[in-house]
Design a protein around this motif. Structure first.
Motif, PDB file in Angstrom:
ATOM      1  N   ALA A   4      11.262  -3.803  -5.554  1.00 29.18           N
ATOM      2  CA  ALA A   4       9.940  -4.123  -6.547  1.00 29.18           C
ATOM      3  C   ALA A   4       8.880  -4.748  -5.552  1.00 29.18           C
ATOM      4  N   LEU A   5       7.563  -4.315  -5.997  1.00 24.28           N
ATOM      5  CA  LEU A   5       6.328  -4.776  -5.358  1.00 24.28           C
ATOM      6  C   LEU A   5       6.277  -6.000  -5.300  1.00 24.28           C
ATOM      7  N   LEU A   6       6.045  -6.808  -4.085  1.00 21.92           N
ATOM      8  CA  LEU A   6       6.028  -8.189  -4.061  1.00 21.92           C
ATOM      9  C   LEU A   6       4.435  -8.484  -3.546  1.00 21.92           C
ATOM     10  N   PHE A   7       3.844  -9.613  -4.067  1.00 19.58           N
ATOM     11  CA  PHE A   7       2.565 -10.021  -3.516  1.00 19.58           C
ATOM     12  C   PHE A   7       2.619 -11.552  -2.841  1.00 19.58           C
ATOM     13  N   ASP A   8       2.356 -11.731  -1.647  1.00 22.67           N
ATOM     14  CA  ASP A   8       2.607 -13.040  -0.882  1.00 22.67           C
ATOM     15  C   ASP A   8       1.156 -13.252  -0.489  1.00 22.67           C
ATOM     16  N   TRP A   9       0.587 -14.200  -1.176  1.00 22.27           N
ATOM     17  CA  TRP A   9      -0.825 -14.687  -0.882  1.00 22.27           C
ATOM     18  C   TRP A   9      -0.811 -15.574   0.172  1.00 22.27           C
ATOM     19  N   LYS A  10      -1.597 -15.237   1.358  1.00 21.96           N
ATOM     20  CA  LYS A  10      -1.484 -16.052   2.566  1.00 21.96           C
ATOM     21  C   LYS A  10      -2.748 -17.009   2.361  1.00 21.96           C
ATOM     22  N   LYS A  11      -3.936 -16.627   1.778  1.00 22.19           N
ATOM     23  CA  LYS A  11      -5.163 -17.254   1.482  1.00 22.19           C
ATOM     24  C   LYS A  11      -5.680 -16.620   0.232  1.00 22.19           C
ATOM     25  N   GLU A  12      -6.668 -17.265  -0.065  1.00 18.77           N
ATOM     26  CA  GLU A  12      -7.258 -16.853  -1.328  1.00 18.77           C
ATOM     27  C   GLU A  12      -7.542 -15.460  -1.444  1.00 18.77           C
ATOM     28  N   ASP A  13      -8.009 -14.860  -0.312  1.00 16.52           N
ATOM     29  CA  ASP A  13      -8.440 -13.397  -0.268  1.00 16.52           C
ATOM     30  C   ASP A  13      -7.644 -12.739   0.667  1.00 16.52           C
ATOM     31  N   TYR A  14      -6.436 -13.035   1.077  1.00 13.44           N
ATOM     32  CA  TYR A  14      -5.525 -12.344   1.912  1.00 13.44           C
ATOM     33  C   TYR A  14      -4.114 -12.237   1.277  1.00 13.44           C
ATOM     34  N   VAL A  15      -3.713 -11.185   0.998  1.00 16.90           N
ATOM     35  CA  VAL A  15      -2.254 -11.010   0.371  1.00 16.90           C
ATOM     36  C   VAL A  15      -1.582  -9.681   1.150  1.00 16.90           C
ATOM     37  N   ALA A  16      -0.184 -10.413   1.312  1.00 16.21           N
ATOM     38  CA  ALA A  16       0.705  -9.349   2.023  1.00 16.21           C
ATOM     39  C   ALA A  16       1.535  -8.674   0.998  1.00 16.21           C
ATOM     40  N   ILE A  17       1.359  -7.305   0.855  1.00 19.90           N
ATOM     41  CA  ILE A  17       2.193  -6.626  -0.214  1.00 19.90           C
ATOM     42  C   ILE A  17       3.344  -5.835   0.659  1.00 19.90           C
ATOM     43  N   SER A  18       4.400  -6.056  -0.158  1.00 15.14           N
ATOM     44  CA  SER A  18       5.756  -5.487   0.414  1.00 15.14           C
ATOM     45  C   SER A  18       6.506  -4.973  -0.850  1.00 15.14           C
ATOM     46  N   GLY A  19       7.472  -3.978  -0.231  1.00 17.38           N
ATOM     47  CA  GLY A  19       8.238  -3.177  -1.278  1.00 17.38           C
ATOM     48  C   GLY A  19       7.763  -1.844  -1.519  1.00 17.38           C
ATOM     49  N   VAL A  21       5.943   1.284  -3.658  1.00 16.08           N
ATOM     50  CA  VAL A  21       4.639   1.522  -4.428  1.00 16.08           C
ATOM     51  C   VAL A  21       5.345   2.938  -5.116  1.00 16.08           C
ATOM     52  N   ASP A  22       5.665   2.407  -6.736  1.00 11.08           N
ATOM     53  CA  ASP A  22       6.257   3.633  -7.499  1.00 11.08           C
ATOM     54  C   ASP A  22       5.668   3.668  -8.985  1.00 11.08           C
ATOM     55  N   GLU A  23       6.074   4.134  -9.650  1.00 12.16           N
ATOM     56  CA  GLU A  23       5.546   4.255 -11.252  1.00 12.16           C
ATOM     57  C   GLU A  23       5.822   2.662 -11.854  1.00 12.16           C
ATOM     58  N   HIS A  24       6.678   1.863 -11.236  1.00 13.44           N
ATOM     59  CA  HIS A  24       6.693   0.373 -11.697  1.00 13.44           C
ATOM     60  C   HIS A  24       5.712  -0.506 -11.054  1.00 13.44           C
ATOM     61  N   ALA A  25       4.886  -0.028  -9.818  1.00 17.62           N
ATOM     62  CA  ALA A  25       4.052  -0.972  -9.265  1.00 17.62           C
ATOM     63  C   ALA A  25       2.927  -1.553 -10.295  1.00 17.62           C
ATOM     64  N   ASP A  26       3.009  -2.841 -10.107  1.00 15.92           N
ATOM     65  CA  ASP A  26       2.033  -3.656 -10.959  1.00 15.92           C
ATOM     66  C   ASP A  26       1.046  -4.317 -10.147  1.00 15.92           C
ATOM     67  N   PHE A  27      -0.178  -3.958 -10.018  1.00 18.58           N
ATOM     68  CA  PHE A  27      -1.212  -4.463  -9.188  1.00 18.58           C
ATOM     69  C   PHE A  27      -2.106  -5.274  -9.729  1.00 18.58           C
ATOM     70  N   SER A  50       4.764   9.801  -5.383  1.00 18.46           N
ATOM     71  CA  SER A  50       3.622  10.334  -6.205  1.00 18.46           C
ATOM     72  C   SER A  50       3.085   9.376  -7.253  1.00 18.46           C
ATOM     73  N   SER A  51       4.012   8.863  -8.207  1.00 19.82           N
ATOM     74  CA  SER A  51       3.760   8.032  -9.366  1.00 19.82           C
ATOM     75  C   SER A  51       2.942   6.728  -8.613  1.00 19.82           C
ATOM     76  N   GLY A  52       3.422   6.332  -7.512  1.00 17.46           N
ATOM     77  CA  GLY A  52       2.823   5.075  -7.077  1.00 17.46           C
ATOM     78  C   GLY A  52       1.377   5.328  -6.326  1.00 17.46           C
ATOM     79  N   VAL A  53       1.196   6.787  -5.823  1.00 17.74           N
ATOM     80  CA  VAL A  53      -0.241   7.096  -5.718  1.00 17.74           C
ATOM     81  C   VAL A  53      -1.166   6.948  -6.758  1.00 17.74           C
ATOM     82  N   ARG A  54      -0.720   7.572  -7.795  1.00 20.06           N
ATOM     83  CA  ARG A  54      -1.542   7.470  -8.997  1.00 20.06           C
ATOM     84  C   ARG A  54      -1.665   6.200  -9.578  1.00 20.06           C
TER      85      ARG A  54
END
Length: 163
Positions: A4-19, A21-27, A50-54
């Motif tokens: 799964a796509l994970l979001f690790d907020w390092k600062k208010e405006d800085y996020v590390a994204i990992s995992g 990116v597919d049809e289940h990616a929630d941004f 390709s679903s993640g790109v979309r």
């Protein structure tokens, strides 16, 4: 096991994204901040289908007024940057990305994070090779282990040309 796509907020405006990116990616975690500028650390994005790109392109549409800074782009991200022009908005800047080098002398390989405007210039019409690197083991010149014309294609159209 899911990647799964994970979001690790390092600062208010800085996020590390990992995992992946597919049809289940929630941004949606990116939309709730109401920021003018957002730094996306993409080092650990390990796959994009390709679903993640979309889904990414749809997310970018929602972030069209945010100045986005792509940092530490993984191989997966760089491939999409060069193949899918919509992977960047007019307000997107690629700050740094990973590249692989190999030493034919001692058979060493190394992943190097290249900084745009420092290690490599943005805005050239063609890229014939990556920047020079010396082998950490034998000090021989290492070879850029990508097709530079395709891997570095995204640099030709970057909006953040450095002087």
């Amino acid at each position: 096991m899911t990647d799964a796509l994970l979001f690790d907020w390092k600062k208010e405006d800085y996020v590390a994204i990992s995992g992946m990116v597919d049809e289940h990616a929630d941004f949606s975690p990116l939309f709730n901040k109401n920021l003018e500028k957002l730094f996306l650390d993409l080092k650990n994005v390990n796959r994009i289908n390709s679903s993640g790109v979309r889904r990414w392109v749809i997310a970018l549409e929602k972030l069209r007024d945010v100045e986005l800074h792509y940092i530490n782009c993984s191989f997966s991200v760089v491939e999409q940057l060069s193949m899918v022009p919509e992977f960047l908005t007019k307000k997107s800047h690629v700050e740094s990305f990973d590249a692989r080098y190999v030493c034919e002398n001692c058979n060493t390989s190394q992943v190097v994070t290249l900084v745009v405007g420092y290690d490599i210039e943005a805005g050239l019409s063609k890229y014939l090779d990556g920047p020079d690197r010396l082998c950490p083991n034998c000090k021989s010149k290492m070879e850029f282990d990508h097709n530079p014309d395709s891997y570095l294609f995204f640099l030709s159209n970057l909006h953040n040309k450095k002087k």
